[in-house]
Every structure is written in structure tokens, then in C-alpha cells.
Design a protein around this motif. Structure first.
Motif, PDB file in Angstrom:
ATOM      1  N   TRP A  16       0.845  -1.177   0.000  1.00 24.06           N
ATOM      2  CA  TRP A  16       0.000   0.000   0.000  1.00 24.06           C
ATOM      3  C   TRP A  16       0.887   1.236   0.000  1.00 24.06           C
ATOM      4  O   TRP A  16       2.071   1.147   0.303  1.00 24.06           O
ATOM      5  CB  TRP A  16      -0.960   0.017   1.192  1.00 24.06           C
ATOM      6  N   THR A  17       0.282   2.376  -0.345  1.00 23.64           N
ATOM      7  CA  THR A  17       1.001   3.643  -0.318  1.00 23.64           C
ATOM      8  C   THR A  17       0.390   4.508   0.777  1.00 23.64           C
ATOM      9  O   THR A  17      -0.737   4.982   0.640  1.00 23.64           O
ATOM     10  CB  THR A  17       0.905   4.367  -1.682  1.00 23.64           C
ATOM     11  N   PRO A  18       1.120   4.683   1.879  1.00 26.07           N
ATOM     12  CA  PRO A  18       0.573   5.466   2.994  1.00 26.07           C
ATOM     13  C   PRO A  18       0.386   6.929   2.599  1.00 26.07           C
ATOM     14  O   PRO A  18       1.160   7.472   1.809  1.00 26.07           O
ATOM     15  CB  PRO A  18       1.642   5.339   4.081  1.00 26.07           C
ATOM     16  N   PRO A  19      -0.632   7.588   3.158  1.00 28.42           N
ATOM     17  CA  PRO A  19      -0.794   9.023   2.908  1.00 28.42           C
ATOM     18  C   PRO A  19       0.399   9.806   3.455  1.00 28.42           C
ATOM     19  O   PRO A  19       1.034   9.377   4.421  1.00 28.42           O
ATOM     20  CB  PRO A  19      -2.076   9.384   3.662  1.00 28.42           C
ATOM     21  N   VAL A  20       0.701  10.932   2.845  1.00 28.70           N
ATOM     22  CA  VAL A  20       1.839  11.759   3.246  1.00 28.70           C
ATOM     23  C   VAL A  20       1.736  12.147   4.726  1.00 28.70           C
ATOM     24  O   VAL A  20       2.743  12.243   5.426  1.00 28.70           O
ATOM     25  CB  VAL A  20       1.941  13.019   2.353  1.00 28.70           C
ATOM     26  N   ALA A  21       0.521  12.341   5.218  1.00 30.75           N
ATOM     27  CA  ALA A  21       0.327  12.741   6.619  1.00 30.75           C
ATOM     28  C   ALA A  21       0.939  11.722   7.581  1.00 30.75           C
ATOM     29  O   ALA A  21       1.346  12.082   8.690  1.00 30.75           O
ATOM     30  CB  ALA A  21      -1.156  12.913   6.919  1.00 30.75           C
ATOM     31  N   MET A  22       1.031  10.474   7.166  1.00 28.63           N
ATOM     32  CA  MET A  22       1.595   9.444   8.042  1.00 28.63           C
ATOM     33  C   MET A  22       3.065   9.699   8.337  1.00 28.63           C
ATOM     34  O   MET A  22       3.569   9.291   9.378  1.00 28.63           O
ATOM     35  CB  MET A  22       1.413   8.056   7.435  1.00 28.63           C
ATOM     36  N   ARG A  23       3.764  10.389   7.426  1.00 28.98           N
ATOM     37  CA  ARG A  23       5.163  10.740   7.693  1.00 28.98           C
ATOM     38  C   ARG A  23       5.267  11.673   8.900  1.00 28.98           C
ATOM     39  O   ARG A  23       6.174  11.557   9.713  1.00 28.98           O
ATOM     40  CB  ARG A  23       5.797  11.410   6.475  1.00 28.98           C
ATOM     41  N   HIS A  24       4.327  12.603   8.998  1.00 26.95           N
ATOM     42  CA  HIS A  24       4.332  13.554  10.115  1.00 26.95           C
ATOM     43  C   HIS A  24       3.990  12.839  11.426  1.00 26.95           C
ATOM     44  O   HIS A  24       4.601  13.103  12.465  1.00 26.95           O
ATOM     45  CB  HIS A  24       3.359  14.698   9.848  1.00 26.95           C
ATOM     46  N   VAL A  25       3.011  11.938  11.351  1.00 26.99           N
ATOM     47  CA  VAL A  25       2.656  11.143  12.530  1.00 26.99           C
ATOM     48  C   VAL A  25       3.856  10.303  12.960  1.00 26.99           C
ATOM     49  O   VAL A  25       4.194  10.222  14.146  1.00 26.99           O
ATOM     50  CB  VAL A  25       1.426  10.261  12.240  1.00 26.99           C
ATOM     51  N   ALA A  26       4.517   9.680  11.977  1.00 20.36           N
ATOM     52  CA  ALA A  26       5.687   8.842  12.278  1.00 20.36           C
ATOM     53  C   ALA A  26       6.812   9.666  12.895  1.00 20.36           C
ATOM     54  O   ALA A  26       7.493   9.200  13.814  1.00 20.36           O
ATOM     55  CB  ALA A  26       6.173   8.136  11.012  1.00 20.36           C
ATOM     56  N   ALA A  27       7.008  10.886  12.411  1.00 23.49           N
ATOM     57  CA  ALA A  27       8.064  11.741  12.973  1.00 23.49           C
ATOM     58  C   ALA A  27       7.797  12.026  14.448  1.00 23.49           C
ATOM     59  O   ALA A  27       8.704  11.947  15.284  1.00 23.49           O
ATOM     60  CB  ALA A  27       8.165  13.046  12.188  1.00 23.49           C
TER      61      ALA A  27
END
Length: 195
Positions: free
Chosen positions: A67-78
Motif C-alpha cells: 500500500w502507499t501510505p498518505p503523506v500525513a503518516m510521515r508527520h505522525v511517524a516523525a
């Protein structure tokens, strides 16, 4: 993918002996001696870690995208990885309030780190790597808490100074890793900053 899986089995297997075979571990330490047991444990762990790094690198060359995670998940991951780094630091700084409250903050940090990476990545190799670490950390945390209850373990109260050291150290190491080391060592810049 086989190299990654073998590395995970060796590394997490060695780190799971207390979860699944604590009696075997105690007998082995008694039979071999503490230093030879630790040497064998370290050797298996290092081999497993090298295979994980090598196998993950090989898998990234031909990724199987689930799957391709939404870009917002990068911010959550950070944000989650920042919390994870503070928890790991708290696991290594004596007499801090985080450790006094949580008991095993390093394992909690591993859980948060793995979960964050599952949110932000969607390849088969990512699911294997971070999913395996997440499952291991959950089981290891449960096992450690059970041992604490059985032994009546009480963690020393934390000091403000040591708690501040843990939090600041976690933030500093997270920043170094997020803005420089992650790109330099792993080839991925979490914030789009080149190495």
C-alpha cells in the motif's frame, strides 16, 4: 527476502529466549557460565543484525508495494519516533521518572518506533521488519512485566535532573538521526532533507 527473514529469526530469536524459554536460559547460563552465554548471545545477535541490514537493503532494491501510505503518516511517524527516542533514552538513564513509572521504557520505545514505521511505509519488507519488531516488543514487554510482578520489582523514584537528561538526550539523538543519520545510513530522508 529470505536473508531479511533469517536475520529477524536470529536477532529476535536470541532476544526472545527470556520470553519463551527462561528456564532453558537459566540452565544454559549455569552450564556454560555467564560470560560464554553472553558471548554466544552477542554473536548470534550480531549475525542476525547484519543479516537484517543486508536483507532489508536487498529487499528495497525490488520493493513489493502493499500500500502507499498518505503523506500525513510521515508527520505522525516523525512525532511517534521522537517519543520512541525519548523512551529509549529513558531506558538507559538511571533514576528517571519515565523509567520509574513505565518500568521498561526501552521496550515501549521499540513498540512506538516499529508502529511509526508501519504507518509510514507500505512495502512487504517494511511489514516484515517493523511488524516483527512490534510483535516482539509487545511480547517482550508483557514477559518483563510478568517477571517484575513475580519478583516484586519496584523501580527507583526518578529525579528531575535525570528525567531531564533522558528527555533532552532523546530529543537530541532523534534530531541527529531524523535530520542527518537516517539519510546517511538508510538512504531515506524523513523530512526530505538530503544527506
Amino acid at each position: 527476502m529470505a536473508t531479511l527473514i533469517l536475520g529477524l529469526v536470529l536477532f529476535l530469536g536470541a532476544h526472545s529466549v527470556r520470553i519463551v524459554a527462561d528456564d532453558f536460559r537459566a540452565r544454559s547460563v549455569a552450564r556454560l557460565g555467564e560470560k560464554p552465554w553472553k558471548g554466544l548471545y552477542a554473536l548470534v545477535s550480531v549475525i542476525g543484525f547484519v543479516l537484517i541490514v543486508w536483507g532489508y537493503g536487498l529487499a528495497r532494491q525490488q520493493p513489493v508495494v502493499l500500500w502507499t501510505p498518505p503523506v500525513a503518516m510521515r508527520h505522525v511517524a516523525a512525532l511517534l519516533t521522537l517519543i520512541a527516542f525519548v523512551l529509549v533514552a529513558a531506558g538507559n538513564v538511571p533514576r528517571n521518572s519515565i523509567r520509574a513509572k513505565l518500568g521498561h521504557p526501552m521496550l515501549l520505545g521499540t513498540k512506538v518506533w516499529a508502529f511509526a514505521h508501519l504507518l509510514a511505509n507500505g512495502t512487504l519488507a517494511d511489514v516484515l521488519l517493523f511488524g516483527a519488531f512490534l510483535v516482539w516488543a509487545v511480547l517482550c514487554f508483557r514477559s518483563a512485566r510478568r517477571r517484575d510482578r513475580a519478583a516484586g520489582t519496584v523501580y527507583a523514584a526518578g529525579t528531575v535532573r535525570n528525567t531531564a537528561i533522558a528527555v533532552i538526550a532523546g530529543i537530541v539523538v532523534w534530531a541527529l538521526f531524523a535530520f542527518w543519520l537516517h539519510a546517511a545510513w538508510i538512504g531515506v530522508a524523513p523530512f526530505g532533507v538530503s544527506a
